[in-house]
Design a protein around this motif. Sequence first.
Motif, PDB file in Angstrom:
ATOM      1  N   GLU A  63       9.749  -3.891   8.391  1.00 49.93           N
ATOM      2  CA  GLU A  63       8.407  -3.522   7.949  1.00 49.93           C
ATOM      3  C   GLU A  63       7.349  -4.000   8.940  1.00 49.93           C
ATOM      4  O   GLU A  63       6.354  -4.592   8.565  1.00 49.93           O
ATOM      5  N   SER A 118       3.505   1.448  10.413  1.00 52.28           N
ATOM      6  CA  SER A 118       2.603   2.181   9.532  1.00 52.28           C
ATOM      7  C   SER A 118       1.615   3.049  10.310  1.00 52.28           C
ATOM      8  O   SER A 118       0.763   3.702   9.708  1.00 52.28           O
ATOM      9  N   THR A 129       4.584  -6.176   7.145  1.00 50.81           N
ATOM     10  CA  THR A 129       4.004  -5.792   5.864  1.00 50.81           C
ATOM     11  C   THR A 129       5.021  -6.015   4.761  1.00 50.81           C
ATOM     12  O   THR A 129       6.219  -6.064   4.994  1.00 50.81           O
ATOM     13  N   GLY A 130       4.540  -6.146   3.548  1.00 52.55           N
ATOM     14  CA  GLY A 130       5.424  -6.247   2.392  1.00 52.55           C
ATOM     15  C   GLY A 130       6.003  -7.624   2.154  1.00 52.55           C
ATOM     16  O   GLY A 130       6.862  -7.804   1.293  1.00 52.55           O
ATOM     17  N   VAL A 159       4.161  -4.038  11.295  1.00 51.86           N
ATOM     18  CA  VAL A 159       2.859  -3.425  11.057  1.00 51.86           C
ATOM     19  C   VAL A 159       2.725  -2.118  11.825  1.00 51.86           C
ATOM     20  O   VAL A 159       2.199  -1.125  11.313  1.00 51.86           O
ATOM     21  N   SER A 175      -6.053   2.102   6.020  1.00 52.55           N
ATOM     22  CA  SER A 175      -4.914   1.543   6.749  1.00 52.55           C
ATOM     23  C   SER A 175      -4.179   0.541   5.879  1.00 52.55           C
ATOM     24  O   SER A 175      -4.608   0.190   4.778  1.00 52.55           O
ATOM     25  N   ASP A 176      -3.071   0.071   6.414  1.00 53.83           N
ATOM     26  CA  ASP A 176      -2.272  -0.954   5.764  1.00 53.83           C
ATOM     27  C   ASP A 176      -3.091  -2.240   5.636  1.00 53.83           C
ATOM     28  O   ASP A 176      -3.923  -2.544   6.500  1.00 53.83           O
ATOM     29  N   PRO A 177      -2.886  -3.057   4.588  1.00 48.85           N
ATOM     30  CA  PRO A 177      -3.643  -4.303   4.445  1.00 48.85           C
ATOM     31  C   PRO A 177      -3.441  -5.278   5.601  1.00 48.85           C
ATOM     32  O   PRO A 177      -4.250  -6.182   5.800  1.00 48.85           O
TER      33      PRO A 177
END
Length: 289
Positions: free
Chosen positions: A5, A10, A107-108, A7, A136-138
């Motif tokens: 995962e 994404s 991420t995650g 970054v 976008s992704d956090p």
Amino acid sequence: DLTDEEVSRSLTWMAPEVRNGDFRVLWLGAPEALPLDGWRLSDGVAYATSRNGPPEVTDLLPGSPSSATRAIASSIRLAERGDTARLGRLLAPMAVRYIVVPVELTTGLEEVGRYPVPPDLARALVSQIDLRLLPSDPGMTVYENTAWGPGRAALPERLTGPVPTSLGSGVDLGGGTPVLADGGPVRFTGTVPPNSTVLVAEAPSSRWALTVEGESADRQRGYGVANVFRASEGGSARLRYRTPILRYGLILVQVGLWAMALRSLLRLRRRALDLEAPRPATPAMAGTG
């Protein structure tokens, strides 16, 4: 020890955007959070670039700084000090379309570390009127440069006048037409329109050459960080970087050195095996009476 995962995974949506012209992604943040090596901007902050989306193997090593990479750093510092609200215009001649500010490695995962950028830098990016914040992704913040133009483009008609040789306050390259879309990374083909000014967003060098219908186009330094060609005649065109002959000689020297090193390693390996091999037993000497 990264998970699947990462970054940068994404951001795979960026790759199809190359249909609108080649672009660069500017990565900005803590060195620990960047998905590739970069150059130092300030204490705890580094920057790097990748082409047409998340970094690939060829992007992992940053190489030597150039006038363009130094201009990126200077532009970011101007924005951080509050001396410009148009960072996008300053980055446009380098074909920077997206700015990504990662604050996490993956991420995650709740336990993953966070690496926020300094508050002054974060405020500066938010306040730029030619940067658009994207969902976008956090684990990151993503901006799109609304002044961006393709990495190889025929400049829009409103910019048909003389091209400045220094960056100055930058330029809005929106509306440029992508050209020379086939090939890469140092040889491109395609067509260019007549009476056009073609910008090539690579470090300025006289080794870049453009021919249109077999005729050489005049080259000059554009905006201090790129190459600009004047093409009076339109038609089939070819862009190439003329590699110095010395480079091929240096490659041969490097190959020779690697061959010598490999030969030495093989010799050492054979010697070590000879020393480890069991020796035949020596018969005991008969006693004498």
